[in-house]
Design a protein around this motif. Structure first.
Motif, short mmCIF file in Angstrom:
data_model
loop_
_atom_site.label_atom_id
_atom_site.label_comp_id
_atom_site.label_asym_id
_atom_site.label_seq_id
_atom_site.Cartn_x
_atom_site.Cartn_y
_atom_site.Cartn_z
N ASN A 180 41.66 49.71 23.66
CA ASN A 180 40.95 50.89 24.18
C ASN A 180 39.97 50.49 25.27
N ILE A 181 39.56 49.22 25.23
CA ILE A 181 38.60 48.70 26.22
C ILE A 181 39.31 47.85 27.26
N TYR A 182 40.08 46.87 26.78
CA TYR A 182 40.72 45.92 27.69
C TYR A 182 42.17 46.32 27.92
N ASN A 183 42.38 47.01 29.02
CA ASN A 183 43.71 47.53 29.34
C ASN A 183 43.93 47.54 30.85
N ILE A 184 45.15 47.87 31.24
CA ILE A 184 45.52 47.90 32.66
C ILE A 184 44.99 49.16 33.34
N LYS A 185 44.20 48.96 34.38
CA LYS A 185 43.72 50.08 35.19
C LYS A 185 44.41 50.11 36.56
N GLN A 186 44.92 48.97 36.97
CA GLN A 186 45.73 48.93 38.18
C GLN A 186 46.82 47.89 37.97
N SER A 187 47.99 48.13 38.55
CA SER A 187 49.17 47.31 38.30
C SER A 187 48.92 45.84 38.67
N VAL A 188 49.71 44.97 38.08
CA VAL A 188 49.51 43.54 38.31
C VAL A 188 49.75 43.15 39.77
N ASP A 189 50.53 43.96 40.48
CA ASP A 189 50.81 43.65 41.88
C ASP A 189 49.96 44.49 42.85
N SER A 190 48.91 45.12 42.33
CA SER A 190 48.05 45.95 43.17
C SER A 190 47.30 45.10 44.20
N ILE A 191 47.16 45.64 45.40
CA ILE A 191 46.41 44.94 46.44
C ILE A 191 44.91 44.95 46.12
N GLY A 192 44.52 45.74 45.12
CA GLY A 192 43.13 45.77 44.70
C GLY A 192 42.73 44.55 43.88
N ARG A 193 43.71 43.77 43.47
CA ARG A 193 43.41 42.55 42.71
C ARG A 193 43.21 41.41 43.71
N ARG A 194 41.95 41.09 43.96
CA ARG A 194 41.62 40.06 44.97
C ARG A 194 40.72 38.96 44.40
N LYS A 195 40.29 39.11 43.15
CA LYS A 195 39.31 38.18 42.60
C LYS A 195 39.95 37.06 41.77
N ILE A 196 39.18 36.00 41.59
CA ILE A 196 39.51 34.91 40.67
C ILE A 196 38.29 34.72 39.77
N GLY A 197 38.50 34.78 38.46
CA GLY A 197 37.36 34.71 37.55
C GLY A 197 37.44 33.53 36.59
N PHE A 198 36.31 33.22 35.95
CA PHE A 198 36.27 32.21 34.90
C PHE A 198 35.00 32.42 34.07
N PRO A 199 35.01 32.01 32.79
CA PRO A 199 33.82 32.16 31.96
C PRO A 199 32.85 31.00 32.17
N THR A 200 31.57 31.27 32.03
CA THR A 200 30.55 30.24 32.11
C THR A 200 29.93 30.05 30.73
N ARG A 201 29.93 28.81 30.26
CA ARG A 201 29.29 28.45 29.00
C ARG A 201 28.52 27.15 29.19
N ARG A 202 27.46 26.96 28.41
CA ARG A 202 26.59 25.81 28.61
C ARG A 202 27.18 24.51 28.05
N GLU A 203 28.04 24.60 27.02
CA GLU A 203 28.59 23.40 26.41
C GLU A 203 29.54 22.69 27.38
#
Length: 363
Positions: A180-203
């Motif tokens: 209900n929270i984590y779902n597709i809002k735009q298709s995997v091939d959408s041109i709106g997908r331009r970011k690269i992400g990663f989590p930050t943790r101190r360990e």
């Protein structure tokens, strides 16, 4: 039933293991159970006077401002009782039908309790902490896995951990995703997908520094105009200015970030499961991860993710570059990820946990 979860500290910062407990708490109160979550200010039994004085101040502060609760990053059902205690002495634990250890430190305490707090269960996802622990700590951890709890693992990492300790598990219940929270809002091939992400943790073993080094190399190859973001607790001072940092984002903000991402990195050396990777996959980002063992619960190399050896920065960077250069391959992996992760719902996990607790109640 009266069910008590015992966490290893305050829930003010987003942590995967805490999030699992909060998800289960929400689900169990919806099933009609009375759920209490214990947060201790002092986790260990032996502490020096200076350390205890700091903890006393912190205990009093959070007692009044309620900052031990996951306010701001997780929507906890108001029927769940959050309790802030100074330490995990048995006298501070409410009478329960079921008590659940969620880390080896909490299991050490619970193992000493009498029959009053209830039947003892153990959610085991300490694989990464075991792999980097000192030998004497590893022994203490192994002792808790053999202490007679109902042992619950969440991934192949849990099974590997218990084998090393000469212990066994009673149930394998994978973690879930709230679709209900984590779902597709735009298709995997959408041109709106331009970011690269990663989590930050101190360990160190979470590999944040590896992700930064790998993405620095990606920028050298693919250009400095890449849109890169990260999230976690307080922003570390080593975070480069080319990373857009999001501190303690809410679920809805995270979903938007995942949906704006074409690629998500999980650089951990070890993981008990790897919740951010699964969430990103659910939102359509192509997962590039280390083979940290926990990720094997939901990721298969060259099928729904690209996996590389832990701490291999060159391989991590190479996998990102490959997906940036081959959009069709990226789309294929992203879509396979979306389809695979749909098998991991919190409803399914909750049913398994509820059945386990109900069946063991009278044993």
């Amino acid at each position: 039933m009266k069910i008590t979860f015992v966490l290893p500290g305050s829930g003010n910062n987003p942590v995967g293991g805490f999030k699992v407990v909060y998800e289960y708490a929400n689900g169990l109160v919806s099933c009609g159970h009375e759920v209490t979550i214990i947060h201790p200010a002092v986790l260990y039994k032996k502490n020096n006077i200076f350390f205890l004085s700091i903890k006393i101040v912190r205990f009093l502060q959070r007692f009044f401002d309620k900052s031990y609760c996951p306010v701001g990053w997780f929507a906890l059902d108001n029927r769940v009782r959050c309790s802030w205690v100074f330490s995990l002495e048995e006298k501070r634990i409410p009478p329960s039908d079921v008590i659940v250890a969620t880390a080896w430190q909490t299991a050490e305490w619970i193992a000493t309790y009498g029959s009053l707090p209830g039947k003892k269960y153990y959610l085991i996802h300490d694989y990464e902490h075991y792999m980097v622990a000192r030998s004497e700590v590893k022994k203490r951890m192994c002792d808790t896995y053999r202490a007679g709890f109902v042992n619950i693992i969440t991934s192949p990492a849990g099974a590997a951990l218990l084998r090393q300790c000469g212990a066994d598990y009673d149930a394998y219940i994978p973690n879930g995703i709230d679709f209900n929270i984590y779902n597709i809002k735009q298709s995997v091939d959408s041109i709106g997908r331009r970011k690269i992400g990663f989590p930050t943790r101190r360990e160190t073993f979470k590999g944040t520094a590896d992700a930064i080094k790998a993405l620095s190399r990606v920028r050298e190859v693919c250009g400095h105009d890449l849109d890169i973001w990260s999230f976690g607790p307080k922003k570390p001072n080593f975070m480069p200015d080319w990373v857009e940092y999001h501190e303690r984002p809410r679920d809805s903000e995270l979903c938007d970030l995942y949906n704006a991402s074409m690629i998500f990195l999980m650089p951990s050396h070890y993981e008990g499961w790897g919740l951010p990777g699964a969430e990103a996959m659910s939102c359509g980002a192509a997962l590039v991860s280390t083979d940290n063992v926990g990720v094997r619960a939901y990721a298969k190399d060259n099928v729904n993710a690209l996996l590389s050896p832990p701490a291999d920065i060159d391989a991590l960077a190479s996998n990102v570059v490959d997906l940036l250069r081959d959009a069709q391959r990226r789309f294929k992996i992203s879509q396979a990820g979306v389809e695979c992760i749909r098998e991991f719902s919190w409803r399914k996990s909750l049913i398994q946990l509820n059945d386990l607790i109900s069946n063991h109640k009278s044993i």
